[in-house]
Motif scaffolding. Structure first.
Motif, PDB file in Angstrom:
ATOM      1  N   ILE A 150      54.844  31.618  41.723  1.00 59.22           N
ATOM      2  CA  ILE A 150      54.953  32.871  40.980  1.00 59.22           C
ATOM      3  C   ILE A 150      55.249  32.617  39.504  1.00 59.22           C
ATOM      4  N   SER A 151      56.078  31.604  39.226  1.00 61.83           N
ATOM      5  CA  SER A 151      56.508  31.359  37.844  1.00 61.83           C
ATOM      6  C   SER A 151      55.482  30.594  37.020  1.00 61.83           C
ATOM      7  N   SER A 152      54.406  30.135  37.634  1.00 61.37           N
ATOM      8  CA  SER A 152      53.387  29.400  36.886  1.00 61.37           C
ATOM      9  C   SER A 152      52.629  30.347  35.952  1.00 61.37           C
ATOM     10  N   THR A 153      51.989  29.765  34.959  1.00 61.46           N
ATOM     11  CA  THR A 153      51.275  30.581  33.961  1.00 61.46           C
ATOM     12  C   THR A 153      49.833  30.086  33.831  1.00 61.46           C
ATOM     13  N   PRO A 154      48.948  30.504  34.740  1.00 61.60           N
ATOM     14  CA  PRO A 154      47.552  30.056  34.681  1.00 61.60           C
ATOM     15  C   PRO A 154      46.849  30.539  33.420  1.00 61.60           C
ATOM     16  N   GLY A 155      46.015  29.664  32.858  1.00 63.46           N
ATOM     17  CA  GLY A 155      45.246  30.014  31.674  1.00 63.46           C
ATOM     18  C   GLY A 155      43.807  30.358  32.030  1.00 63.46           C
ATOM     19  N   VAL A 156      42.976  30.451  31.008  1.00 64.79           N
ATOM     20  CA  VAL A 156      41.562  30.761  31.217  1.00 64.79           C
ATOM     21  C   VAL A 156      40.913  29.655  32.054  1.00 64.79           C
ATOM     22  N   GLY A 157      40.206  30.041  33.105  1.00 63.02           N
ATOM     23  CA  GLY A 157      39.541  29.065  33.956  1.00 63.02           C
ATOM     24  C   GLY A 157      40.417  28.489  35.040  1.00 63.02           C
ATOM     25  N   ASP A 158      41.708  28.846  35.041  1.00 63.12           N
ATOM     26  CA  ASP A 158      42.621  28.398  36.102  1.00 63.12           C
ATOM     27  C   ASP A 158      42.566  29.368  37.270  1.00 63.12           C
ATOM     28  N   HIS A 159      42.852  28.857  38.461  1.00 62.90           N
ATOM     29  CA  HIS A 159      42.872  29.707  39.651  1.00 62.90           C
ATOM     30  C   HIS A 159      44.174  29.582  40.431  1.00 62.90           C
ATOM     31  N   HIS A 160      45.126  28.799  39.904  1.00 64.77           N
ATOM     32  CA  HIS A 160      46.395  28.663  40.612  1.00 64.77           C
ATOM     33  C   HIS A 160      47.307  29.841  40.251  1.00 64.77           C
ATOM     34  N   GLY A 161      48.531  29.800  40.755  1.00 64.18           N
ATOM     35  CA  GLY A 161      49.463  30.901  40.549  1.00 64.18           C
ATOM     36  C   GLY A 161      49.481  31.831  41.746  1.00 64.18           C
ATOM     37  N   CYS A 162      50.141  32.974  41.565  1.00 59.62           N
ATOM     38  CA  CYS A 162      50.308  33.950  42.649  1.00 59.62           C
ATOM     39  C   CYS A 162      49.384  35.140  42.417  1.00 59.62           C
ATOM     40  N   PRO A 163      48.421  35.390  43.303  1.00 60.56           N
ATOM     41  CA  PRO A 163      47.504  36.512  43.114  1.00 60.56           C
ATOM     42  C   PRO A 163      48.204  37.859  42.993  1.00 60.56           C
ATOM     43  N   TYR A 164      49.340  38.015  43.708  1.00 59.81           N
ATOM     44  CA  TYR A 164      50.057  39.287  43.647  1.00 59.81           C
ATOM     45  C   TYR A 164      50.617  39.531  42.247  1.00 59.81           C
ATOM     46  N   ARG A 165      50.884  38.459  41.529  1.00 55.22           N
ATOM     47  CA  ARG A 165      51.375  38.604  40.161  1.00 55.22           C
ATOM     48  C   ARG A 165      50.249  38.547  39.132  1.00 55.22           C
ATOM     49  N   HIS A 166      49.285  37.657  39.332  1.00 64.55           N
ATOM     50  CA  HIS A 166      48.328  37.343  38.276  1.00 64.55           C
ATOM     51  C   HIS A 166      46.984  38.049  38.393  1.00 64.55           C
ATOM     52  N   PHE A 167      46.642  38.615  39.559  1.00 69.23           N
ATOM     53  CA  PHE A 167      45.373  39.322  39.704  1.00 69.23           C
ATOM     54  C   PHE A 167      45.475  40.733  39.120  1.00 69.23           C
ATOM     55  N   SER A 168      44.342  41.264  38.668  1.00 68.47           N
ATOM     56  CA  SER A 168      44.275  42.690  38.343  1.00 68.47           C
ATOM     57  C   SER A 168      44.346  43.472  39.651  1.00 68.47           C
ATOM     58  N   GLU A 169      44.668  44.768  39.576  1.00 63.56           N
ATOM     59  CA  GLU A 169      44.770  45.570  40.792  1.00 63.56           C
ATOM     60  C   GLU A 169      43.429  45.602  41.531  1.00 63.56           C
TER      61      GLU A 169
END
Length: 456
Positions: free
Chosen positions: A363-382
């Motif tokens: 959850i605390s990760s900060t994916p950049g452009v072209g990254d796919h890691h991180g938490c979808p619940y936090r980082h995805f659009s609705e």
């Protein structure tokens, strides 16, 4: 507090004496062993996170009361009576330091500590509650017996309206300006006359908790100033790394080695990814299959997860080689990528056996452009999140419940609700680790084979 190195001494006697509820107004002049500094804080953090989870899941007041009691009994007891109080006070001030550093951290800590205080205050006897009120130097007077008799009928009406009764010993009431007990006024739980609310002794927790919260809010701001101006730099080689890591601490089991129900092979991996991977890992897996490449953050997040679910080193090398060879060729894969895979398995470099990422770390990760890691619940659009959940089989009321948790930034609870919707079973412990999600899913989908019957 002064932090010292350990001179370990343990008393084998146990003492469950009840300790008075402290107000944490100033840091105590105590010596604290360096390891206790962290361990005490983690134990209190388990209590606060348990409260947060219970509140977010909508547990009833009586359920929360029992939950807090059990959490405190499990995590905050100590072997010596004096250490129980010390642990309580030390752990609070350590976490105050941890959670003073940003507005979001302060808001969460303030809410959870106030909730903890509220539940603990309610468990104190009337004498102890009055002593705590005296500590706050409340200016409110107890309603005289004559005045009590004059409004008794009104007080009984209010009590009946909220499903309670005015017992013979419920004669202690305070007259409080109604604006100072908004929670009780909003719930129509008090009788109001001429601008004053008549607050019973059993309701005074609302007033005291408001004062506690106000006091703690001010001290968190002051602590943040002190942390920023002096402590962080002075303690950069000793306490600062501990403090900065504690709010992201994962408090559950270690998944660096495959656990029960965690053994997969290459031939099963696609099927298992669809049935038992959490969304964060399923998304990475699908992107890898689609693009035949992941950036470093994605390789680390997915690679350590696969290691934790039982993909052995040889199969891991074959899996990544098969995908990356489409994009970079075999020779470049062996030169640039194979080493890091062996390194994650503890076969290169310092031979460290790396652990899969917890939910907190994802959850605390900060994916950049072209990254796919991180938490979808936090980082995805609705829109993207709804589409991903639909592909997993979550829809209808369940998807709205998930989105409600996302909007309130309860990302792990959103994942827990996803798990429950897909598997049709409650997950009372909540999802705290992607590998826990996998293991719990496999327990449901692939129950252990029964022991063979005894030979006759």
């Amino acid at each position: 507090m002064e932090i010292v190195r350990s001179h370990v001494h343990r008393d084998t006697s146990t003492n469950d004496a009840v300790i008075a509820l402290p107000l944490y107004r100033s840091a105590p002049p105590l010596e604290v062993r360096l390891e206790d500094f962290e361990l005490y804080a983690m134990d209190r953090l388990r209590v606060l996170k348990g409260i947060s989870d219970g509140l977010s899941r909508g547990k009833k007041p009586e359920e929360m009361d029992q939950l807090v009691y059990n959490l405190w009994k499990t995590h905050m007891r100590s072997q010596q009576a004096s250490e129980v109080e010390n642990k309580d006070i030390i752990s609070h001030f350590v976490l105050r330091l941890v959670y003073c550093r940003t507005e979001d951290l302060r808001k969460w800590f303030l809410s959870m500590e106030t909730s903890l205080f509220r539940y603990r205050f309610r468990r104190e006897n009337a004498e102890a509650q009055r002593a705590i009120m005296a500590e706050f130097d409340l200016p409110y007077k107890v309603v005289s017996l004559v005045e009590f008799e004059s409004v008794k009928d009104k007080l009984e009406q209010v009590a009946r309206s909220i499903g309670q009764s005015l017992r013979d010993n419920d004669t202690i009431f305070y007259k409080v300006p109604f604006e100072e007990v908004p929670e009780l006024v909003a719930g129509r739980k008090v009788f109001i006359s001429q601008g004053y609310a008549y607050v019973g002794m059993n309701q005074v927790v609302s007033l005291v908790a408001t004062l506690f919260r106000s006091q703690l809010s001010k001290t968190l701001i002051l602590t943040n100033r002190k942390w920023t101006s002096t402590i962080r730099e002075q303690e950069k080689h000793r306490l600062t790394p501990i403090v900065e890591a504690l709010c992201l601490s994962y408090l559950g089991p270690d998944y660096s080695q495959p656990r029960e129900y965690a053994q997969i092979s290459l031939k099963d991996i696609d099927q298992v990814a669809k049935s038992s991977f959490p969304l964060c890992m399923r998304h990475l897996f699908e992107k890898l299959r689609e693009d035949h490449h992941l950036k470093h953050g994605g390789r680390m997040q997915l690679g350590l997860f696969l290691k934790g679910v039982g993909l052995n080193l040889d199969d891991a090398l074959a899996f990544w080689r098969q995908e990356f060879s489409h994009k970079v060729g075999l020779e470049r894969f062996e030169k640039e990528y194979a080493y890091s895979i062996r390194h994650n398995y503890g076969k290169e470099g310092k031979r460290t056996d790396y652990s899969p990422y917890s939910c907190q770390k994802v959850i605390s990760s900060t994916p950049g452009v072209g990254d796919h890691h991180g938490c979808p619940y936090r980082h995805f659009s609705e829109e993207n999140l709804r589409a991903a959940l639909n592909r997993m089989g979550v829809n209808g009321r369940a998807i709205e419940d998930v989105m409600d948790k996302v909007r309130n930034r309860h990302y792990q609870l959103a994942c827990t609700l996803t798990f429950e919707a897909i598997h049709g079973k409650q997950c009372d412990a909540g999802i705290n680790h992607p590998n826990q999600y996998f293991s719990d899913s496999q327990k449901i989908l692939k129950p252990k084979a029964q022991d063979p019957p005894n030979a006759s």
